[in-house]
Design a protein around this motif. Sequence first.
Motif, mmCIF file in Angstrom:
data_model
loop_
_atom_site.group_PDB
_atom_site.id
_atom_site.type_symbol
_atom_site.label_atom_id
_atom_site.label_comp_id
_atom_site.label_asym_id
_atom_site.label_seq_id
_atom_site.Cartn_x
_atom_site.Cartn_y
_atom_site.Cartn_z
ATOM 1 N N CYS A 36 -12.529 162.392 -18.807
ATOM 2 C CA CYS A 36 -13.952 162.167 -19.056
ATOM 3 C C CYS A 36 -14.663 162.327 -17.728
ATOM 4 N N LEU A 37 -15.543 163.312 -17.641
ATOM 5 C CA LEU A 37 -16.254 163.639 -16.409
ATOM 6 C C LEU A 37 -17.726 163.272 -16.573
ATOM 7 N N ILE A 38 -18.185 162.281 -15.820
ATOM 8 C CA ILE A 38 -19.556 161.779 -15.917
ATOM 9 C C ILE A 38 -20.330 162.233 -14.684
ATOM 10 N N GLY A 39 -21.343 163.067 -14.882
ATOM 11 C CA GLY A 39 -22.123 163.555 -13.752
ATOM 12 C C GLY A 39 -21.284 164.426 -12.840
ATOM 13 N N SER A 40 -20.784 165.539 -13.363
ATOM 14 C CA SER A 40 -19.807 166.358 -12.659
ATOM 15 C C SER A 40 -20.340 167.761 -12.383
ATOM 16 N N ALA A 41 -19.471 168.602 -11.844
ATOM 17 C CA ALA A 41 -19.790 169.991 -11.536
ATOM 18 C C ALA A 41 -18.477 170.713 -11.258
ATOM 19 N N THR A 42 -18.565 171.991 -10.887
ATOM 20 C CA THR A 42 -17.370 172.727 -10.508
ATOM 21 C C THR A 42 -17.095 172.629 -9.011
ATOM 22 N N THR A 43 -18.105 172.258 -8.229
ATOM 23 C CA THR A 43 -17.949 172.095 -6.789
ATOM 24 C C THR A 43 -18.855 170.974 -6.301
ATOM 25 N N GLY A 44 -18.447 170.351 -5.199
ATOM 26 C CA GLY A 44 -19.284 169.315 -4.606
ATOM 27 C C GLY A 44 -20.294 169.855 -3.612
ATOM 28 N N ASP A 45 -20.330 171.158 -3.435
ATOM 29 C CA ASP A 45 -21.214 171.766 -2.446
ATOM 30 C C ASP A 45 -22.529 172.185 -3.093
ATOM 31 N N ASN A 46 -23.595 171.452 -2.806
ATOM 32 C CA ASN A 46 -24.916 171.874 -3.278
ATOM 33 C C ASN A 46 -25.989 171.397 -2.296
ATOM 34 N N ALA A 47 -27.200 171.855 -2.511
ATOM 35 C CA ALA A 47 -28.284 171.596 -1.565
ATOM 36 C C ALA A 47 -28.626 170.113 -1.465
ATOM 37 N N VAL A 48 -28.560 169.403 -2.580
ATOM 38 C CA VAL A 48 -28.904 167.970 -2.573
ATOM 39 C C VAL A 48 -27.944 167.201 -1.685
ATOM 40 N N LEU A 49 -26.651 167.433 -1.852
ATOM 41 C CA LEU A 49 -25.671 166.710 -1.053
ATOM 42 C C LEU A 49 -25.707 167.157 0.405
ATOM 43 N N ARG A 50 -25.932 168.459 0.629
ATOM 44 C CA ARG A 50 -26.017 168.930 2.013
ATOM 45 C C ARG A 50 -27.209 168.311 2.739
ATOM 46 N N SER A 51 -28.262 167.963 1.994
ATOM 47 C CA SER A 51 -29.443 167.357 2.622
ATOM 48 C C SER A 51 -29.149 165.963 3.173
ATOM 49 N N LEU A 52 -28.056 165.352 2.717
ATOM 50 C CA LEU A 52 -27.672 164.026 3.206
ATOM 51 C C LEU A 52 -26.902 164.080 4.520
ATOM 52 N N ILE A 53 -26.417 165.270 4.895
ATOM 53 C CA ILE A 53 -25.578 165.367 6.091
ATOM 54 C C ILE A 53 -26.289 164.841 7.336
#
Length: 265
Positions: free
Chosen positions: A118-135
Amino acid sequence: MKLKQLDLSDGRSFEYALIGDGTDPIVMLHGYGDSWYSFNGMIEAAPDGVSVVSLTQRGHGNSHRPDDDYSIGAYAQDAFDVMDALGISGVPIVGHSMGTFIAQEIAMRDPAKVSHLCLIGSATTGDNAVLRSLIPETEVLTDPVPREFVHEFQAGTCANPLGPGMTLERIVDESMLLPARVWHKALMGLIDYRAADADPDLSAITCPTLIMWGDKDEIFLEHEQTKLTAKIERSKRSDYKDVGHGLHWEKPQEAMAELLGFLGR
């Protein structure tokens, strides 16, 4: 519900919450910055006879905090080792956000370990613009991590007040246990997962898979749900209207009921 500590022979130590007798449990893997408490609402909604193991992963909560290696592969190996130590195999695994990538990795590496995903709030990769903005924000964090940063991050994942068994203040309390270096290193491990693979092969995931997504999720968007559903052959997608990334925080009772229906329990 009992909070327990598991000490492995190599010195790693893991906090986990247990309901039931531990026989054929549902294993739950939380997201970035969270802990076992991420699933407390679903745990409280579980009927008698359902067993759950909600694991606090490395660097988080009261589990061990290594100096390095916060990759998804390392998290998956931890989960394998905890499951082996507890005598768990062939069980449903539920992941939220970062935990969904760990769950995917487990199912791909050893399909026998997993009966259902069961995948809640998932994707095929963790690399996206939203997460990169947190770096940049996590790079400059120092201890003690400001509570304002943690509160803003966690509140931003939800579109509604939280459901029964969940409070934002308790979520923030749990997240405050992460030192600054884990906020950054775990984020980088999440972003790096499949970052170089725009079209990952997920055919090794052969178990029935439930993909749950809130249409107000601002981290992993709808096109990722479409891609996941297409790539995991035995998958079923379930969208929640006007719900955010923290779907199981906002709708814990509904999420647990749907999960149990999916599992045929």
